[in-house]
Design an enzyme around this catalytic site. Structure first.
Site, PDB file in Angstrom:
ATOM      1  CB  CYS A  24      -0.956  -0.046   1.185  1.00 53.34           C
ATOM      2  SG  CYS A  24      -2.347   1.085   1.088  1.00 53.34           S
ATOM      3  CG  HIS A  25      -0.066   4.907   1.608  1.00 55.83           C
ATOM      4  ND1 HIS A  25      -1.312   4.331   1.526  1.00 55.83           N
ATOM      5  CD2 HIS A  25      -0.188   6.133   1.062  1.00 55.83           C
ATOM      6  CE1 HIS A  25      -2.152   5.184   0.958  1.00 55.83           C
ATOM      7  NE2 HIS A  25      -1.493   6.289   0.664  1.00 55.83           N
TER       8      HIS A  25
END
Length: 172
Positions: free
Chosen positions: A104-105
């Site tokens: 994800c991030h």
């Protein structure tokens, strides 16, 4: 053979992006060590489903003591990349060609460490441009494995594929 996996994490991590991989790694016999600024501190996931106790302070963490690195997503990686100690720690794994798992991030920490240039990778859609500016070859796929070292995924929906590829690397 059991591996020791460093997990850099702080408050507002994406709950399932920590618990999914960490549980899979532990189930496979590996050890997950949670690293943040302060040993013993409790950090909470942004969904409120997970709370983690920090095992080791970043000041006491040495990349050479670990076999791999896990970077869960959420807001955690963006906070961690503001601290040079975490940036250097992540960079060490990339430079030493040790397995790095970022979902994800999570790649935000690798962007700041300037370790994505020329690498195939993916991440959450909102950081796609940042990854491209950092020189990554972005692919919108559930999991991307680069140079038998870097495993990246986009969202919690990708966790099964992320875990599968991470566990494959850990078994080598």
């Amino acid at each position: 053979m059991s591996k020791k996996i460093a997990c850099v994490v702080t408050n507002m991590f994406e709950d399932s992006e920590y618990t999914g991989p960490a549980d899979a790694f532990k189930e496979a016999g590996h050890e997950v060590v949670n690293i943040e600024k302060e040993k013993g501190k409790k950090v909470k996931g942004k969904q409120g489903d997970a709370e983690i106790t920090i095992d080791l302070s970043i000041d006491d963490a040495k990349a050479s003591d670990f076999d791999a690195l896990l970077i869960p997503g959420g807001f955690s990686p963006d906070q961690l990349r503001d601290d040079e100690r975490f940036v250097k720690f992540a960079k060490s794994f990339m430079d030493d060609k040790k397995p790095v798992f970022a979902i994800c991030h999570g790649p935000q920490l690798l962007i700041t460490a300037k370790t994505l240039e020329g690498r195939d990778a993916t991440g959450y859609n909102s950081i796609k441009v940042d990854m491209e500016y950092a020189g990554a070859k972005y692919a919108d796929k559930e999991v991307v494995v680069c140079q038998n070292q870097l495993v990246t995924s986009r969202t919690p929906d990708d966790i099964p594929a992320f875990n599968r590829e991470a566990l494959k690397l850990l078994s080598e």
